[in-house]
Design an enzyme around this catalytic site. Sequence first.
Site, PDB file in Angstrom:
ATOM      1  N   LYS A  70       0.835  -1.204   0.000  1.00 56.13           N
ATOM      2  CA  LYS A  70       0.000   0.000   0.000  1.00 56.13           C
ATOM      3  C   LYS A  70       0.876   1.263   0.000  1.00 56.13           C
ATOM      4  O   LYS A  70       2.101   1.192  -0.006  1.00 56.13           O
ATOM      5  CB  LYS A  70      -0.964  -0.063   1.188  1.00 56.13           C
ATOM      6  CG  LYS A  70      -1.882  -1.309   1.106  1.00 56.13           C
ATOM      7  CD  LYS A  70      -3.015  -1.324   2.120  1.00 56.13           C
ATOM      8  CE  LYS A  70      -2.625  -1.780   3.480  1.00 56.13           C
ATOM      9  NZ  LYS A  70      -3.785  -2.075   4.376  1.00 56.13           N
ATOM     10  N   TYR A  75     -12.844  -3.528  -0.517  1.00 59.28           N
ATOM     11  CA  TYR A  75     -13.074  -3.507   0.927  1.00 59.28           C
ATOM     12  C   TYR A  75     -14.560  -3.626   1.280  1.00 59.28           C
ATOM     13  O   TYR A  75     -14.967  -3.201   2.361  1.00 59.28           O
ATOM     14  CB  TYR A  75     -12.492  -2.220   1.524  1.00 59.28           C
ATOM     15  CG  TYR A  75     -10.978  -2.254   1.673  1.00 59.28           C
ATOM     16  CD1 TYR A  75     -10.340  -3.299   2.360  1.00 59.28           C
ATOM     17  CD2 TYR A  75     -10.167  -1.239   1.158  1.00 59.28           C
ATOM     18  CE1 TYR A  75      -8.953  -3.332   2.511  1.00 59.28           C
ATOM     19  CE2 TYR A  75      -8.782  -1.268   1.302  1.00 59.28           C
ATOM     20  CZ  TYR A  75      -8.186  -2.320   1.980  1.00 59.28           C
ATOM     21  OH  TYR A  75      -6.815  -2.346   2.133  1.00 59.28           O
ATOM     22  N   PHE A  94     -14.019   2.786  10.137  1.00 61.55           N
ATOM     23  CA  PHE A  94     -12.755   3.058   9.444  1.00 61.55           C
ATOM     24  C   PHE A  94     -12.856   2.887   7.927  1.00 61.55           C
ATOM     25  O   PHE A  94     -11.862   3.038   7.216  1.00 61.55           O
ATOM     26  CB  PHE A  94     -11.626   2.183  10.005  1.00 61.55           C
ATOM     27  CG  PHE A  94     -11.884   0.691   9.965  1.00 61.55           C
ATOM     28  CD1 PHE A  94     -11.600  -0.055   8.834  1.00 61.55           C
ATOM     29  CD2 PHE A  94     -12.414   0.035  11.069  1.00 61.55           C
ATOM     30  CE1 PHE A  94     -11.827  -1.419   8.788  1.00 61.55           C
ATOM     31  CE2 PHE A  94     -12.647  -1.336  11.038  1.00 61.55           C
ATOM     32  CZ  PHE A  94     -12.353  -2.070   9.894  1.00 61.55           C
ATOM     33  N   ARG A 141      -0.384 -14.182   4.547  1.00 65.47           N
ATOM     34  CA  ARG A 141      -0.895 -13.449   5.712  1.00 65.47           C
ATOM     35  C   ARG A 141       0.053 -13.608   6.902  1.00 65.47           C
ATOM     36  O   ARG A 141       0.223 -12.682   7.705  1.00 65.47           O
ATOM     37  CB  ARG A 141      -2.317 -13.877   6.047  1.00 65.47           C
ATOM     38  CG  ARG A 141      -3.318 -13.336   5.005  1.00 65.47           C
ATOM     39  CD  ARG A 141      -4.737 -13.695   5.311  1.00 65.47           C
ATOM     40  NE  ARG A 141      -5.249 -13.078   6.538  1.00 65.47           N
ATOM     41  CZ  ARG A 141      -5.740 -11.845   6.612  1.00 65.47           C
ATOM     42  NH1 ARG A 141      -5.793 -11.077   5.532  1.00 65.47           N
ATOM     43  NH2 ARG A 141      -6.199 -11.385   7.764  1.00 65.47           N
ATOM     44  N   THR A 153      -2.956  -7.749  11.733  1.00 67.46           N
ATOM     45  CA  THR A 153      -3.507  -6.512  11.157  1.00 67.46           C
ATOM     46  C   THR A 153      -2.979  -5.272  11.880  1.00 67.46           C
ATOM     47  O   THR A 153      -2.605  -4.290  11.251  1.00 67.46           O
ATOM     48  CB  THR A 153      -5.047  -6.559  11.233  1.00 67.46           C
ATOM     49  OG1 THR A 153      -5.493  -7.735  10.546  1.00 67.46           O
ATOM     50  CG2 THR A 153      -5.675  -5.333  10.619  1.00 67.46           C
ATOM     51  N   ARG A 157       4.537  -6.299   8.956  1.00 67.96           N
ATOM     52  CA  ARG A 157       3.940  -5.283   9.836  1.00 67.96           C
ATOM     53  C   ARG A 157       4.693  -5.176  11.159  1.00 67.96           C
ATOM     54  O   ARG A 157       4.814  -4.092  11.733  1.00 67.96           O
ATOM     55  CB  ARG A 157       2.465  -5.614  10.063  1.00 67.96           C
ATOM     56  CG  ARG A 157       1.599  -5.380   8.815  1.00 67.96           C
ATOM     57  CD  ARG A 157       0.296  -6.115   8.883  1.00 67.96           C
ATOM     58  NE  ARG A 157      -0.644  -5.721   7.831  1.00 67.96           N
ATOM     59  CZ  ARG A 157      -1.774  -6.381   7.584  1.00 67.96           C
ATOM     60  NH1 ARG A 157      -2.109  -7.449   8.303  1.00 67.96           N
ATOM     61  NH2 ARG A 157      -2.579  -5.972   6.619  1.00 67.96           N
ATOM     62  N   ASN A 205      -0.713   0.052   7.710  1.00 68.25           N
ATOM     63  CA  ASN A 205      -0.108  -1.260   7.992  1.00 68.25           C
ATOM     64  C   ASN A 205       0.490  -1.928   6.751  1.00 68.25           C
ATOM     65  O   ASN A 205       0.676  -3.143   6.720  1.00 68.25           O
ATOM     66  CB  ASN A 205      -1.105  -2.172   8.724  1.00 68.25           C
ATOM     67  CG  ASN A 205      -2.319  -2.516   7.890  1.00 68.25           C
ATOM     68  OD1 ASN A 205      -2.449  -2.057   6.751  1.00 68.25           O
ATOM     69  ND2 ASN A 205      -3.196  -3.336   8.439  1.00 68.25           N
ATOM     70  N   HIS A 244      -1.592  -5.705   2.129  1.00 69.56           N
ATOM     71  CA  HIS A 244      -2.851  -6.444   2.124  1.00 69.56           C
ATOM     72  C   HIS A 244      -2.566  -7.837   1.578  1.00 69.56           C
ATOM     73  O   HIS A 244      -1.752  -7.984   0.669  1.00 69.56           O
ATOM     74  CB  HIS A 244      -3.887  -5.769   1.224  1.00 69.56           C
ATOM     75  CG  HIS A 244      -5.076  -6.645   0.959  1.00 69.56           C
ATOM     76  ND1 HIS A 244      -6.148  -6.709   1.816  1.00 69.56           N
ATOM     77  CD2 HIS A 244      -5.318  -7.538  -0.040  1.00 69.56           C
ATOM     78  CE1 HIS A 244      -7.012  -7.595   1.345  1.00 69.56           C
ATOM     79  NE2 HIS A 244      -6.530  -8.124   0.221  1.00 69.56           N
ATOM     80  N   GLU A 303     -10.756 -10.710  -5.360  1.00 70.90           N
ATOM     81  CA  GLU A 303      -9.837  -9.574  -5.315  1.00 70.90           C
ATOM     82  C   GLU A 303      -8.887  -9.563  -6.519  1.00 70.90           C
ATOM     83  O   GLU A 303      -8.589  -8.495  -7.055  1.00 70.90           O
ATOM     84  CB  GLU A 303      -9.044  -9.599  -4.003  1.00 70.90           C
ATOM     85  CG  GLU A 303      -9.942  -9.337  -2.793  1.00 70.90           C
ATOM     86  CD  GLU A 303      -9.243  -9.534  -1.456  1.00 70.90           C
ATOM     87  OE1 GLU A 303      -8.032  -9.835  -1.443  1.00 70.90           O
ATOM     88  OE2 GLU A 303      -9.923  -9.393  -0.417  1.00 70.90           O
TER      89      GLU A 303
END
Length: 151
Positions: free
Chosen positions: A11, A51, A59, A87, A93, A104, A114, A117, A128
Amino acid sequence: MAVERTLILAKGDALVRGLVGEILARYERRGYTILGLKLMQVSRDQAQRHYAEHEGKPFFAGLVDYITATPVVALVVEGHDAIEGCRATNGATNPIKATPGTVRGDFGQTVGRNLVHASDSPAAAEREVAIFFHDAELFTRAHALAAWLAE
Ligand code: DAT
Ligand code: MG
């Protein structure tokens, strides 16, 4: 054990902080095959679809702003249990809860920035990947091998 594809996003904070190479290297070193990779501007429509599960949460608006404010690096990787594995590479997260050694846990401070994704299920990955990539933008290891062998 299943061979899976998953959507990864590095991101805007990863891009602005110059961490994209460092982050992508972790998926590569883990042995995942990169099937698709691009620097792209995410539209608000793409962001809202991506999302959708978070629509209505406090948020959500910030999330859409964050992902559309800067370009992101999107990639599709493939490998054994890649969804769970990527992940795990990303970490929890909330970076404060993320184990050191994860993306992270090594580079993040707050849940709102963070860095990465990764899809959380096979159904989410399929959905996605289709939001960010056309089929023609995805390649396989066989594509690369065929060109290499032909040289
Ligand atoms: P993940 O990205 O680990 O799959 P998620 O799908 O639960 O996490 O949430 C998507 C993103 O939304 C997450 O990366 C950061 C943001 N987010 C999640 N929970 C949040 C919260 N409580 N406050 C602010 N941002 C949050
Ligand atoms: Mg998620």
